[in-house]
Design an enzyme around this catalytic site. Structure first.
Site, PDB file in Angstrom:
ATOM      1  N   GLU A  92      -8.710 -10.639  -8.139  1.00 56.90           N
ATOM      2  CA  GLU A  92      -7.907  -9.434  -7.914  1.00 56.90           C
ATOM      3  C   GLU A  92      -6.734  -9.351  -8.889  1.00 56.90           C
ATOM      4  O   GLU A  92      -6.401  -8.268  -9.366  1.00 56.90           O
ATOM      5  CB  GLU A  92      -7.432  -9.383  -6.458  1.00 56.90           C
ATOM      6  N   LYS A 105       0.836  -1.195   0.000  1.00 56.10           N
ATOM      7  CA  LYS A 105       0.000   0.000   0.000  1.00 56.10           C
ATOM      8  C   LYS A 105       0.883   1.264   0.000  1.00 56.10           C
ATOM      9  O   LYS A 105       2.094   1.174   0.230  1.00 56.10           O
ATOM     10  CB  LYS A 105      -0.937  -0.055   1.224  1.00 56.10           C
ATOM     11  N   TYR A 111     -12.195  -3.000  -3.351  1.00 58.11           N
ATOM     12  CA  TYR A 111     -12.744  -3.080  -1.993  1.00 58.11           C
ATOM     13  C   TYR A 111     -14.271  -3.016  -1.984  1.00 58.11           C
ATOM     14  O   TYR A 111     -14.864  -2.594  -0.995  1.00 58.11           O
ATOM     15  CB  TYR A 111     -12.162  -1.944  -1.138  1.00 58.11           C
ATOM     16  N   ASN A 136      -1.713  -0.184   7.304  1.00 60.89           N
ATOM     17  CA  ASN A 136      -1.172  -1.528   7.579  1.00 60.89           C
ATOM     18  C   ASN A 136      -0.340  -2.120   6.435  1.00 60.89           C
ATOM     19  O   ASN A 136      -0.183  -3.326   6.323  1.00 60.89           O
ATOM     20  CB  ASN A 136      -2.273  -2.479   8.063  1.00 60.89           C
ATOM     21  N   HIS A 139      -1.622  -5.600   1.441  1.00 60.91           N
ATOM     22  CA  HIS A 139      -2.866  -6.334   1.236  1.00 60.91           C
ATOM     23  C   HIS A 139      -2.560  -7.736   0.738  1.00 60.91           C
ATOM     24  O   HIS A 139      -1.621  -7.923  -0.023  1.00 60.91           O
ATOM     25  CB  HIS A 139      -3.738  -5.625   0.186  1.00 60.91           C
TER      26      HIS A 139
HETATM   27  P1  RTP Z   1      -6.542  -6.312   3.163  1.00 55.58           P
HETATM   28  O1  RTP Z   1      -7.793  -6.632   2.400  1.00 55.58           O
HETATM   29  O2  RTP Z   1      -6.020  -4.921   2.916  1.00 55.58           O
HETATM   30  O3  RTP Z   1      -5.491  -7.367   3.047  1.00 55.58           O
HETATM   31  O4  RTP Z   1      -6.937  -6.283   4.689  1.00 55.58           O
HETATM   32  P2  RTP Z   1      -7.698  -7.365   5.531  1.00 55.58           P
HETATM   33  O5  RTP Z   1      -8.289  -8.435   4.686  1.00 55.58           O
HETATM   34  O6  RTP Z   1      -6.740  -7.758   6.610  1.00 55.58           O
HETATM   35  O7  RTP Z   1      -8.847  -6.466   6.181  1.00 55.58           O
HETATM   36  P3  RTP Z   1     -10.314  -6.029   5.662  1.00 55.58           P
HETATM   37  O8  RTP Z   1     -11.240  -6.203   6.791  1.00 55.58           O
HETATM   38  O9  RTP Z   1     -10.637  -6.669   4.340  1.00 55.58           O
HETATM   39  O10 RTP Z   1     -10.118  -4.479   5.424  1.00 55.58           O
HETATM   40  C1  RTP Z   1      -9.460  -4.003   4.313  1.00 55.58           C
HETATM   41  C2  RTP Z   1      -8.611  -2.826   4.690  1.00 55.58           C
HETATM   42  O11 RTP Z   1      -9.448  -1.758   5.097  1.00 55.58           O
HETATM   43  C3  RTP Z   1      -8.775  -0.987   6.100  1.00 55.58           C
HETATM   44  N1  RTP Z   1      -9.575  -0.983   7.310  1.00 55.58           N
HETATM   45  N2  RTP Z   1      -9.732   0.076   8.052  1.00 55.58           N
HETATM   46  N3  RTP Z   1     -10.518   1.865  10.115  1.00 55.58           N
HETATM   47  C4  RTP Z   1     -10.919   0.607  10.162  1.00 55.58           C
HETATM   48  O12 RTP Z   1     -11.594   0.188  11.044  1.00 55.58           O
HETATM   49  C5  RTP Z   1     -10.502  -0.282   9.091  1.00 55.58           C
HETATM   50  N4  RTP Z   1     -10.815  -1.559   8.991  1.00 55.58           N
HETATM   51  C6  RTP Z   1     -10.233  -2.008   7.855  1.00 55.58           C
HETATM   52  C7  RTP Z   1      -7.423  -1.637   6.327  1.00 55.58           C
HETATM   53  O13 RTP Z   1      -6.462  -0.997   5.474  1.00 55.58           O
HETATM   54  C8  RTP Z   1      -7.664  -3.058   5.861  1.00 55.58           C
HETATM   55  O14 RTP Z   1      -6.455  -3.690   5.513  1.00 55.58           O
END
Ligand code: RTP
Length: 156
Positions: free
Chosen positions: A133, A16, A56, A119, A122
């Site tokens: 994707e 990212k 997303y 973070n 991804h």
């Molecule tokens: P990613 O898709 O980026 O690998 O992340 P992930 O599966 O671990 O998490 P996901 O729940 O799919 O969320 C995607 C990305 O959204 C951002 N996020 N922000 N502020 C918040 O509460 C929040 N929650 C999620 C993060 O960048 C997360 O990686």
């Protein structure tokens, strides 16, 4: 030969904008390389709002969605396609928990990040999403079909 009977998956890994800005590109790529997965595609890329929203789309009802789209489009990202048996789940383990404060030490987020909203990386959450994707982020001709020279001692 045993491995050839197992399902070979592909995952979409993206560094990212914060990872790029902080100079962590080499460090992050090297963790997947050292693990032994096969790199099929790699590019530095400035993504549009539309592409970020499509990527997303399952999160579009979330309150943090607009901030997430601003974050992902705030600078270049590094797009990668990686292949291997079990690569999707393994990459998620290498990346660590979504909230970096909960991510184990030794994981990318556990070692290199502190906030969910920054973070650094991804990784696809299923083989189906891996394919979806990779198709979304890479154009035809951008992926390489190559065979890794067998690294001695990597497999039995
Ligand atoms: P990613 O898709 O980026 O690998 O992340 P992930 O599966 O671990 O998490 P996901 O729940 O799919 O969320 C995607 C990305 O959204 C951002 N996020 N922000 N502020 C918040 O509460 C929040 N929650 C999620 C993060 O960048 C997360 O990686």
């Amino acid at each position: 030969l045993v491995a050839s009977m197992e399902q070979v998956d592909q995952t979409y890994i993206m560094i990212k904008p914060d990872g790029v800005q902080r100079g962590l590109v080499g460090e992050i790529i090297s963790r997947f390389e050292k693990k032994g997965f096969l790199l099929k595609g790699l590019k530095l890329f400035e993504c549009t709002k539309e592409l970020a929203e499509e990527h997303y789309k399952d999160l579009r009802e979330k309150p943090f969605f607009p901030k997430l789209i601003d974050y992902i489009t705030s600078g270049p990202v590094v797009c990668m396609a990686w292949e291997g048996v079990g690569v999707v789940a393994s990459a998620r383990k290498l990346i660590g928990a979504t909230n970096p404060l909960q991510a184990e030490p030794g994981t990318i987020r556990g070692d290199l990040a502190i906030q969910t909203g920054r973070n650094v990386v991804h990784g696809s959450d299923s083989p189906e999403n891996g394919l979806r994707e990779i198709e979304l982020w890479f154009k035809e001709g951008e992926l390489c079909q190559w065979t890794q020279v067998q690294v001695p001692w990597l497999r039995e």
